[in-house]
Design a protein around this motif. Sequence first.
Motif, mmCIF file in Angstrom:
data_model
loop_
_atom_site.group_PDB
_atom_site.id
_atom_site.type_symbol
_atom_site.label_atom_id
_atom_site.label_comp_id
_atom_site.label_asym_id
_atom_site.label_seq_id
_atom_site.Cartn_x
_atom_site.Cartn_y
_atom_site.Cartn_z
ATOM 1 N N ARG A 174 15.187 1.914 -5.746
ATOM 2 C CA ARG A 174 16.245 1.099 -6.340
ATOM 3 C C ARG A 174 16.984 0.215 -5.336
ATOM 4 N N GLN A 175 16.707 0.369 -4.071
ATOM 5 C CA GLN A 175 17.373 -0.462 -3.058
ATOM 6 C C GLN A 175 16.451 -0.592 -1.863
ATOM 7 N N VAL A 176 16.385 -1.802 -1.298
ATOM 8 C CA VAL A 176 15.586 -2.027 -0.094
ATOM 9 C C VAL A 176 16.462 -2.701 0.957
ATOM 10 N N GLU A 177 16.022 -2.599 2.209
ATOM 11 C CA GLU A 177 16.746 -3.179 3.329
ATOM 12 C C GLU A 177 15.773 -3.890 4.235
ATOM 13 N N MET A 178 16.229 -4.962 4.839
ATOM 14 C CA MET A 178 15.392 -5.678 5.797
ATOM 15 C C MET A 178 15.567 -5.072 7.193
ATOM 16 N N PRO A 179 14.505 -5.130 8.001
ATOM 17 C CA PRO A 179 13.152 -5.598 7.694
ATOM 18 C C PRO A 179 12.370 -4.563 6.897
ATOM 19 N N LEU A 180 11.457 -5.060 6.097
ATOM 20 C CA LEU A 180 10.676 -4.224 5.182
ATOM 21 C C LEU A 180 9.463 -3.659 5.925
ATOM 22 N N PRO B 173 6.669 -0.898 7.352
ATOM 23 C CA PRO B 173 5.896 0.141 6.659
ATOM 24 C C PRO B 173 6.586 1.503 6.653
ATOM 25 N N VAL B 174 7.189 1.894 7.763
ATOM 26 C CA VAL B 174 7.805 3.219 7.803
ATOM 27 C C VAL B 174 8.987 3.309 6.842
ATOM 28 N N ARG B 175 9.740 2.228 6.713
ATOM 29 C CA ARG B 175 10.852 2.232 5.757
ATOM 30 C C ARG B 175 10.339 2.305 4.321
ATOM 31 N N ILE B 176 9.381 1.448 4.012
ATOM 32 C CA ILE B 176 8.862 1.421 2.641
ATOM 33 C C ILE B 176 8.262 2.770 2.277
ATOM 34 N N TRP B 177 7.482 3.340 3.170
ATOM 35 C CA TRP B 177 6.879 4.655 2.907
ATOM 36 C C TRP B 177 7.972 5.703 2.686
ATOM 37 N N GLY B 178 9.030 5.633 3.486
ATOM 38 C CA GLY B 178 10.133 6.579 3.331
ATOM 39 C C GLY B 178 10.843 6.432 1.999
ATOM 40 N N LEU C 185 8.296 -2.104 -5.816
ATOM 41 C CA LEU C 185 8.665 -0.699 -5.633
ATOM 42 C C LEU C 185 9.440 -0.121 -6.814
ATOM 43 N N TRP C 186 9.996 -0.974 -7.654
ATOM 44 C CA TRP C 186 10.847 -0.513 -8.752
ATOM 45 C C TRP C 186 10.131 0.481 -9.686
ATOM 46 N N PRO C 187 8.896 0.211 -10.115
ATOM 47 C CA PRO C 187 8.227 1.185 -10.999
ATOM 48 C C PRO C 187 8.018 2.547 -10.341
ATOM 49 N N ASP D 127 0.862 -1.181 0.000
ATOM 50 C CA ASP D 127 0.000 0.000 0.000
ATOM 51 C C ASP D 127 0.900 1.232 0.000
ATOM 52 N N PRO D 128 0.969 1.984 -1.081
ATOM 53 C CA PRO D 128 1.893 3.121 -1.136
ATOM 54 C C PRO D 128 1.527 4.245 -0.174
#
Length: 765
Positions: A740-746, A748-753, A734-736, A622-623
């Motif tokens: 370009r880079q993700v880190e664990m753990p994924l 929500p606050v990280r993904i949103w950032g 997330l690529w589209p 969920d973006p």
Amino acid sequence: MRAFGTSQGGKRREDIRFLTGEGRYMADLLPEGALHAAFLRAPVAHGRITALDLDDARALPGVCGIWTGDDLMAAGVDGALWAVIARDPRGRSGAAPARPILSDGVMRHMGEPVALVVATTRAAALDAIEAIALDYDELPTHLALAPGGSAIHAQAPDNLAFDWMLGDTATLDAAFARAAHVTRLPVRQNRLMAASLEPRAALAEWDGKRLHLAFNGQGVWNMKRELARMLGLAPGDVRVTTPDVGGGFGMKAMGYPEYFAIAQAARELGAPVAWISDRAEAMLSDNGARDLTSEAEMAFDAGHRIIGYRVFTRSNLGAYNSQFAQNIQSELFSKVFTGVYDIPAALLHVQGIYTNTTPVDAYRGAGRPEAITLIERVMDMAARELGLSPFDLRRRNFIAPDQFPYPTAAGMAYDVGDFAQVLARAEAAGDVAGFEARRTESAARGRLRGLGLSCYIESILGEDSEGAAVEFQPDGAVNLYVGTQSNGQGHETVYARYLADLTGLDADSITIVQGDSDRIARGGGTGGSRSVTVQTLATHGTVVQMVAAFAEFLEQALGAGPFTFDDGIFQAPATNHRLTLTEAVELARAQGRDDLTRHEKRSQLPGRSFPNGAHLCEVEIDPETGALELARYLAFDDFGNLLHPALVQGQVHGGVAQGYGQAVREEALFDDQGQLLTGSFMDYAMPRATDLPMFGFESVPTPSPNNPMGMKGCGEAGTVGAIAAITNAALDALWPAGVRQVEMPLTPVRIWGWLQDAAKNPPTP
């Protein structure tokens, strides 16, 4: 006699007692009058003890005794906890600072045991802990995952535990110099806790001559050896037992300070002493897992074939060498670090770093998840950079079936596999062709959907031999003595059914005897996906020897032969002699041949087996919130022949759940002073049932030639495959959006950032 059984189904028989409250765990075993132990633990990550006043604590009612490190030394219990020290192919050994049972005057991590209190009740012991006056001078902490900083041990002034290298630098440099493309990727693997359902616990008893320690571990023999060494006892004067165990995951395979401390207390007091960890204490004192950073580089030729792979990793060991840590993060990491790919040149350079945190050791996969997560994330990024399907790039670089046995960079020999077949099955059954339609449907609901792939391989670890004994009781019952230790995997079911299938015995008449060093002289314990493979090999070897002994006896007793044994029946040609194994035992007992009522043999694997597979994962994000949902998860695994498919499926499901935990939820964190920030389940996020879909599982076997059953092991495979599959799926989603880079753990606050950053600073096309 068949080597591979036909009993392929049925429910786990041990679940009846577990689900009806009849399990016997450590807290159920305390004898009447047992004393209770509690530990004063270091309140800081690094400090020098200046005073330790025990007088007020000793005066409290119910207190039976208090021990410090000095008290143990005065009693002659002054050894250091055992740990494997890494030695690389160049002959360089790691550092070996001593780890004391109780602090030696310097506290090196928060939660380190400083003093032991034994009292008549747990409450009294905890009250005494509160009454101890501990004074100390704080010392600078070293928490960076890099050499340097304030020294934790004099033996490692730069905090470098080991510097381990495998491979030839010149060969790699040449490969990279001629590469048409190089992919570079930094990968951080977050620190984890085991969080077993049952925390660690132990009970020590001294009868004046012998020590008995019961603990919820993963094998009794290392503990027996170390208790004898540390307490100065003859091995025959030590007995170690293990009851039912509520989860181990490798964390309970090690010897911890608490066990040795209460053993000495029981010896001095002449009374049973129990220690039962609570959850907060477990989070402070149980070994951690993972916690490493890697820089990986992969070189490709113009045809997108891998020509070189090099990895530089720094691994956190915490404040001390735990039992297997140096070996796991160096040698065992190297076993499968090139994955399922035919890589002509590879180099692995690992540095182990001491930090002022709880020690880190081998569990939840022991080196294999770290290695596979790294290479599978690199392969996924390389496919993006090369403009190639991640399926096609992997297919181009797989080890081919005709290359087995395949020599790896680490000197291992992969036994057998057909990685392309497994991937093809995953691609077809996973409906990869229909993914874009599912992505479009998700987008219509405002969700970002991604597909992730992980092609993994792991090796069974631990001792490659095991023993088994079959013993017939006068009442018709049969004991099967095993050298492994169940922590909830279903060993009682699969071992009994395998023996029954080989012999025609009634499975319900067979009792599995495990976890008792007096009744079983030697065993390799459980860990590294070894148990069912090595234990059934041992059982098979014992049955072969037993059948031969009974055939010889029957020929002499009945004057006929030669006797054969098929489908549970001894029979001789041209006669009407047909006897079951039970009837043969009864005849032997009637003729005074009690020697035939017990048979024992130790067997060794001719080579290790290598489970492998392809895992597919689809996630939705969920973006607006950054929340990630695991939408689909399919595991296609080559475990060779399956002895009990339902148990295998359960192991895969549990492993995938643990992989999800690392990828999405879990992380053990410390502040800049070394204080644990995730000391409860309010702060340490565990996977929940509502997080997980129903996993798909399919067996795509190529039987191993390295054991008569054709098995490969499966215990940790779900975890090994899941971490990269989930992480790759998240990046694909997330690529589209420009991430370009993700880190664990994924989280929500990280993904949103990441999404916000990408919107503000779009990547260069």
